[in-house]
Design a protein around this motif. Sequence first.
Motif, PDB file in Angstrom:
ATOM      1  N   ILE A 104       0.827  -1.208   0.000  1.00 21.11           N
ATOM      2  CA  ILE A 104       0.000   0.000   0.000  1.00 21.11           C
ATOM      3  C   ILE A 104       0.860   1.257   0.000  1.00 21.11           C
ATOM      4  O   ILE A 104       0.548   2.247  -0.673  1.00 21.11           O
ATOM      5  CB  ILE A 104      -0.967   0.000   1.206  1.00 21.11           C
ATOM      6  N   GLU A 105       1.986   1.232   0.732  1.00 25.06           N
ATOM      7  CA  GLU A 105       2.814   2.434   0.831  1.00 25.06           C
ATOM      8  C   GLU A 105       3.855   2.538  -0.286  1.00 25.06           C
ATOM      9  O   GLU A 105       4.622   3.503  -0.323  1.00 25.06           O
ATOM     10  CB  GLU A 105       3.507   2.482   2.188  1.00 25.06           C
ATOM     11  N   PHE A 106       3.854   1.573  -1.203  1.00 22.30           N
ATOM     12  CA  PHE A 106       4.898   1.556  -2.233  1.00 22.30           C
ATOM     13  C   PHE A 106       4.928   2.856  -3.034  1.00 22.30           C
ATOM     14  O   PHE A 106       5.973   3.475  -3.225  1.00 22.30           O
ATOM     15  CB  PHE A 106       4.685   0.361  -3.166  1.00 22.30           C
ATOM     16  N   GLY A 107       3.778   3.286  -3.540  1.00 28.66           N
ATOM     17  CA  GLY A 107       3.728   4.518  -4.322  1.00 28.66           C
ATOM     18  C   GLY A 107       4.073   5.743  -3.494  1.00 28.66           C
ATOM     19  O   GLY A 107       4.669   6.703  -4.004  1.00 28.66           O
ATOM     20  N   LEU A 108       3.704   5.730  -2.217  1.00 24.09           N
ATOM     21  CA  LEU A 108       3.998   6.857  -1.338  1.00 24.09           C
ATOM     22  C   LEU A 108       5.501   6.978  -1.099  1.00 24.09           C
ATOM     23  O   LEU A 108       6.033   8.087  -0.966  1.00 24.09           O
ATOM     24  CB  LEU A 108       3.262   6.670  -0.002  1.00 24.09           C
ATOM     25  N   ARG A 109       6.201   5.820  -1.047  1.00 19.05           N
ATOM     26  CA  ARG A 109       7.657   5.838  -0.898  1.00 19.05           C
ATOM     27  C   ARG A 109       8.307   6.473  -2.132  1.00 19.05           C
ATOM     28  O   ARG A 109       9.225   7.305  -2.020  1.00 19.05           O
ATOM     29  CB  ARG A 109       8.193   4.415  -0.720  1.00 19.05           C
ATOM     30  N   LEU A 110       7.831   6.046  -3.306  1.00 21.59           N
ATOM     31  CA  LEU A 110       8.381   6.605  -4.537  1.00 21.59           C
ATOM     32  C   LEU A 110       8.132   8.107  -4.626  1.00 21.59           C
ATOM     33  O   LEU A 110       8.927   8.860  -5.202  1.00 21.59           O
ATOM     34  CB  LEU A 110       7.771   5.910  -5.754  1.00 21.59           C
ATOM     35  N   LYS A 111       7.012   8.523  -4.042  1.00 20.50           N
ATOM     36  CA  LYS A 111       6.657   9.948  -4.063  1.00 20.50           C
ATOM     37  C   LYS A 111       7.503  10.757  -3.089  1.00 20.50           C
ATOM     38  O   LYS A 111       7.542  11.991  -3.158  1.00 20.50           O
ATOM     39  CB  LYS A 111       5.164  10.080  -3.721  1.00 20.50           C
ATOM     40  N   GLY A 112       8.160  10.058  -2.147  1.00 22.13           N
ATOM     41  CA  GLY A 112       9.046  10.730  -1.194  1.00 22.13           C
ATOM     42  C   GLY A 112       8.356  11.275   0.039  1.00 22.13           C
ATOM     43  O   GLY A 112       8.898  12.190   0.693  1.00 22.13           O
ATOM     44  N   LEU A 113       7.179  10.747   0.377  1.00 21.45           N
ATOM     45  CA  LEU A 113       6.484  11.214   1.572  1.00 21.45           C
ATOM     46  C   LEU A 113       7.230  10.768   2.831  1.00 21.45           C
ATOM     47  O   LEU A 113       7.793   9.670   2.868  1.00 21.45           O
ATOM     48  CB  LEU A 113       5.050  10.668   1.615  1.00 21.45           C
ATOM     49  N   PRO A 114       7.220  11.585   3.894  1.00 19.28           N
ATOM     50  CA  PRO A 114       7.863  11.203   5.156  1.00 19.28           C
ATOM     51  C   PRO A 114       7.222   9.945   5.746  1.00 19.28           C
ATOM     52  O   PRO A 114       6.040   9.664   5.507  1.00 19.28           O
ATOM     53  CB  PRO A 114       7.618  12.417   6.060  1.00 19.28           C
ATOM     54  N   ALA A 115       7.987   9.205   6.527  1.00 24.56           N
ATOM     55  CA  ALA A 115       7.521   7.925   7.081  1.00 24.56           C
ATOM     56  C   ALA A 115       6.260   8.093   7.933  1.00 24.56           C
ATOM     57  O   ALA A 115       5.349   7.260   7.876  1.00 24.56           O
ATOM     58  CB  ALA A 115       8.633   7.290   7.915  1.00 24.56           C
ATOM     59  N   LYS A 116       6.191   9.161   8.703  1.00 21.00           N
ATOM     60  CA  LYS A 116       5.034   9.380   9.575  1.00 21.00           C
ATOM     61  C   LYS A 116       3.768   9.573   8.751  1.00 21.00           C
ATOM     62  O   LYS A 116       2.703   9.015   9.073  1.00 21.00           O
ATOM     63  CB  LYS A 116       5.278  10.601  10.465  1.00 21.00           C
ATOM     64  N   GLU A 117       3.866  10.336   7.668  1.00 20.85           N
ATOM     65  CA  GLU A 117       2.704  10.580   6.809  1.00 20.85           C
ATOM     66  C   GLU A 117       2.309   9.313   6.055  1.00 20.85           C
ATOM     67  O   GLU A 117       1.117   9.033   5.882  1.00 20.85           O
ATOM     68  CB  GLU A 117       3.028  11.708   5.821  1.00 20.85           C
ATOM     69  N   ARG A 118       3.315   8.534   5.627  1.00 18.41           N
ATOM     70  CA  ARG A 118       3.019   7.265   4.952  1.00 18.41           C
ATOM     71  C   ARG A 118       2.270   6.330   5.876  1.00 18.41           C
ATOM     72  O   ARG A 118       1.281   5.697   5.479  1.00 18.41           O
ATOM     73  CB  ARG A 118       4.318   6.590   4.485  1.00 18.41           C
ATOM     74  N   LYS A 119       2.720   6.225   7.091  1.00 18.48           N
ATOM     75  CA  LYS A 119       2.097   5.322   8.064  1.00 18.48           C
ATOM     76  C   LYS A 119       0.642   5.710   8.320  1.00 18.48           C
ATOM     77  O   LYS A 119      -0.254   4.850   8.410  1.00 18.48           O
ATOM     78  CB  LYS A 119       2.886   5.352   9.371  1.00 18.48           C
ATOM     79  N   LYS A 120       0.400   7.016   8.415  1.00 18.92           N
ATOM     80  CA  LYS A 120      -0.964   7.501   8.654  1.00 18.92           C
ATOM     81  C   LYS A 120      -1.881   7.172   7.475  1.00 18.92           C
ATOM     82  O   LYS A 120      -3.003   6.680   7.662  1.00 18.92           O
ATOM     83  CB  LYS A 120      -0.933   9.016   8.885  1.00 18.92           C
ATOM     84  N   LEU A 121      -1.397   7.407   6.252  1.00 19.08           N
ATOM     85  CA  LEU A 121      -2.213   7.139   5.069  1.00 19.08           C
ATOM     86  C   LEU A 121      -2.484   5.645   4.905  1.00 19.08           C
ATOM     87  O   LEU A 121      -3.597   5.241   4.557  1.00 19.08           O
ATOM     88  CB  LEU A 121      -1.511   7.673   3.816  1.00 19.08           C
ATOM     89  N   VAL A 122      -1.480   4.807   5.158  1.00 15.49           N
ATOM     90  CA  VAL A 122      -1.664   3.359   5.055  1.00 15.49           C
ATOM     91  C   VAL A 122      -2.716   2.890   6.052  1.00 15.49           C
ATOM     92  O   VAL A 122      -3.599   2.082   5.716  1.00 15.49           O
ATOM     93  CB  VAL A 122      -0.325   2.619   5.285  1.00 15.49           C
ATOM     94  N   ALA A 123      -2.668   3.408   7.284  1.00 11.29           N
ATOM     95  CA  ALA A 123      -3.647   3.033   8.300  1.00 11.29           C
ATOM     96  C   ALA A 123      -5.054   3.441   7.889  1.00 11.29           C
ATOM     97  O   ALA A 123      -6.024   2.684   8.091  1.00 11.29           O
ATOM     98  CB  ALA A 123      -3.276   3.675   9.638  1.00 11.29           C
ATOM     99  N   GLU A 124      -5.187   4.627   7.289  1.00 10.82           N
ATOM    100  CA  GLU A 124      -6.503   5.098   6.827  1.00 10.82           C
ATOM    101  C   GLU A 124      -7.042   4.195   5.712  1.00 10.82           C
ATOM    102  O   GLU A 124      -8.233   3.848   5.707  1.00 10.82           O
ATOM    103  CB  GLU A 124      -6.396   6.539   6.331  1.00 10.82           C
TER     104      GLU A 124
END
Length: 390
Positions: A104-124
């Motif tokens: 789920i967070e794969f695209g967010l990693r490529l986008k360069g989002l901070p880890a805290k924001e990625r974790k929040k979006l994945v949980a949502e």
Amino acid sequence: MSNITLNNISKCYTQGHPPAVDQVSMEIQDGAFMCVLGPSGCGKSTILRMIAGLEHLTDGEISADGRVLDNVAKGLFIPAEKRHIGLVFQSYALWPHMTVSRNIEFGLRLKGLPAKERKKLVAEMIVMLKIEGLEDRYPAQLSGGQQQRVALARTLAMNPGILLLDEPLSNLDASLRLSMRAELTRLHQEFGTTIVFVTHDQWEAMTLATQIAVMNKGTLQQIGTPDDIYERPANRFVAEFIGNPPINMISAETKPAQQLMHQAGFSMSVSEGTQLGLRPEGLQLSREASPSSVPVTINDILPTGGAWIIELTIDQDETSPLNLVHTTQTPPLWQRGDQANLKVASHAMHLFNADGKRQPFALTPKAATYRTSADLVSPDFSQSKIEDIS
């Protein structure tokens, strides 16, 4: 959210062969759930891939919110990764070596989002798609429905302005398809994303879409709401493709066809090759004969669970027997071989000329004195026009 405009787009893979997509134009409104529907090989997936930027146009233009994404004549092409468009493939394309959370967070990693924001979006997304408890599983440990939810979560986490779905339900069994249709409807209402959904399943299209574009052999046959497509088919192909069981087709020149049109209040002089379409659910059977009814024989009764399919033959001497199919949700009182009398509701009748194009019906002057506007069959399939003749 985004609106999409396709302006005379074409795609030809091999020179000298018919194009896969031929001069297709449509406007997909902001926030719409558009379904591109048609048989295999009609060009619907090619249209999706051209919107996504995975295929180059041969001709025409694609734009979103006024921004040109692809225009052959101007030499403009925006790469797929810069279009802000999400695509869910038929195969889901999950990384087998990554857990659900990592997928789920794969695209967010490529986008360069901070880890805290990625974790929040994945949980949502995990809560939104109802896949709690699966965060540490791998794709091979998931069912088809769970894999589909993960693929959707991965795409929606990127918050795309446009979501493209390429037959995402075709790999699921019947019960899962039903639940995922409801899930897609809920997600569309909640996110308000513009969705383009490709399928060959008419029931998926009719139950999910706000707009349907029917394709055949690379050309656009009709575009409209599900009600427009079913009640006012633009041509014979659309009429026969939409509906289960398919619409009955008989020659409008035969005596039974003329009699059925007359009893419905229509007076027509038909040209050679004209066909009369009769929706199965619009057929009405009775034991009592009347001057306007047509005698039929019950050939077979097939229960389908909650409904029955009745196969009929119109009794006539002038040509070979005419076979029809009737559907009903009322338990039939008939037996094989019984004689009955047939009438057809006017709204279930459709007329097509020798070229397959829809033809308008004309009411007889007598019928116009007692028929209501609800009985009219509109000749204009692009919009509903009702005349008050009462």
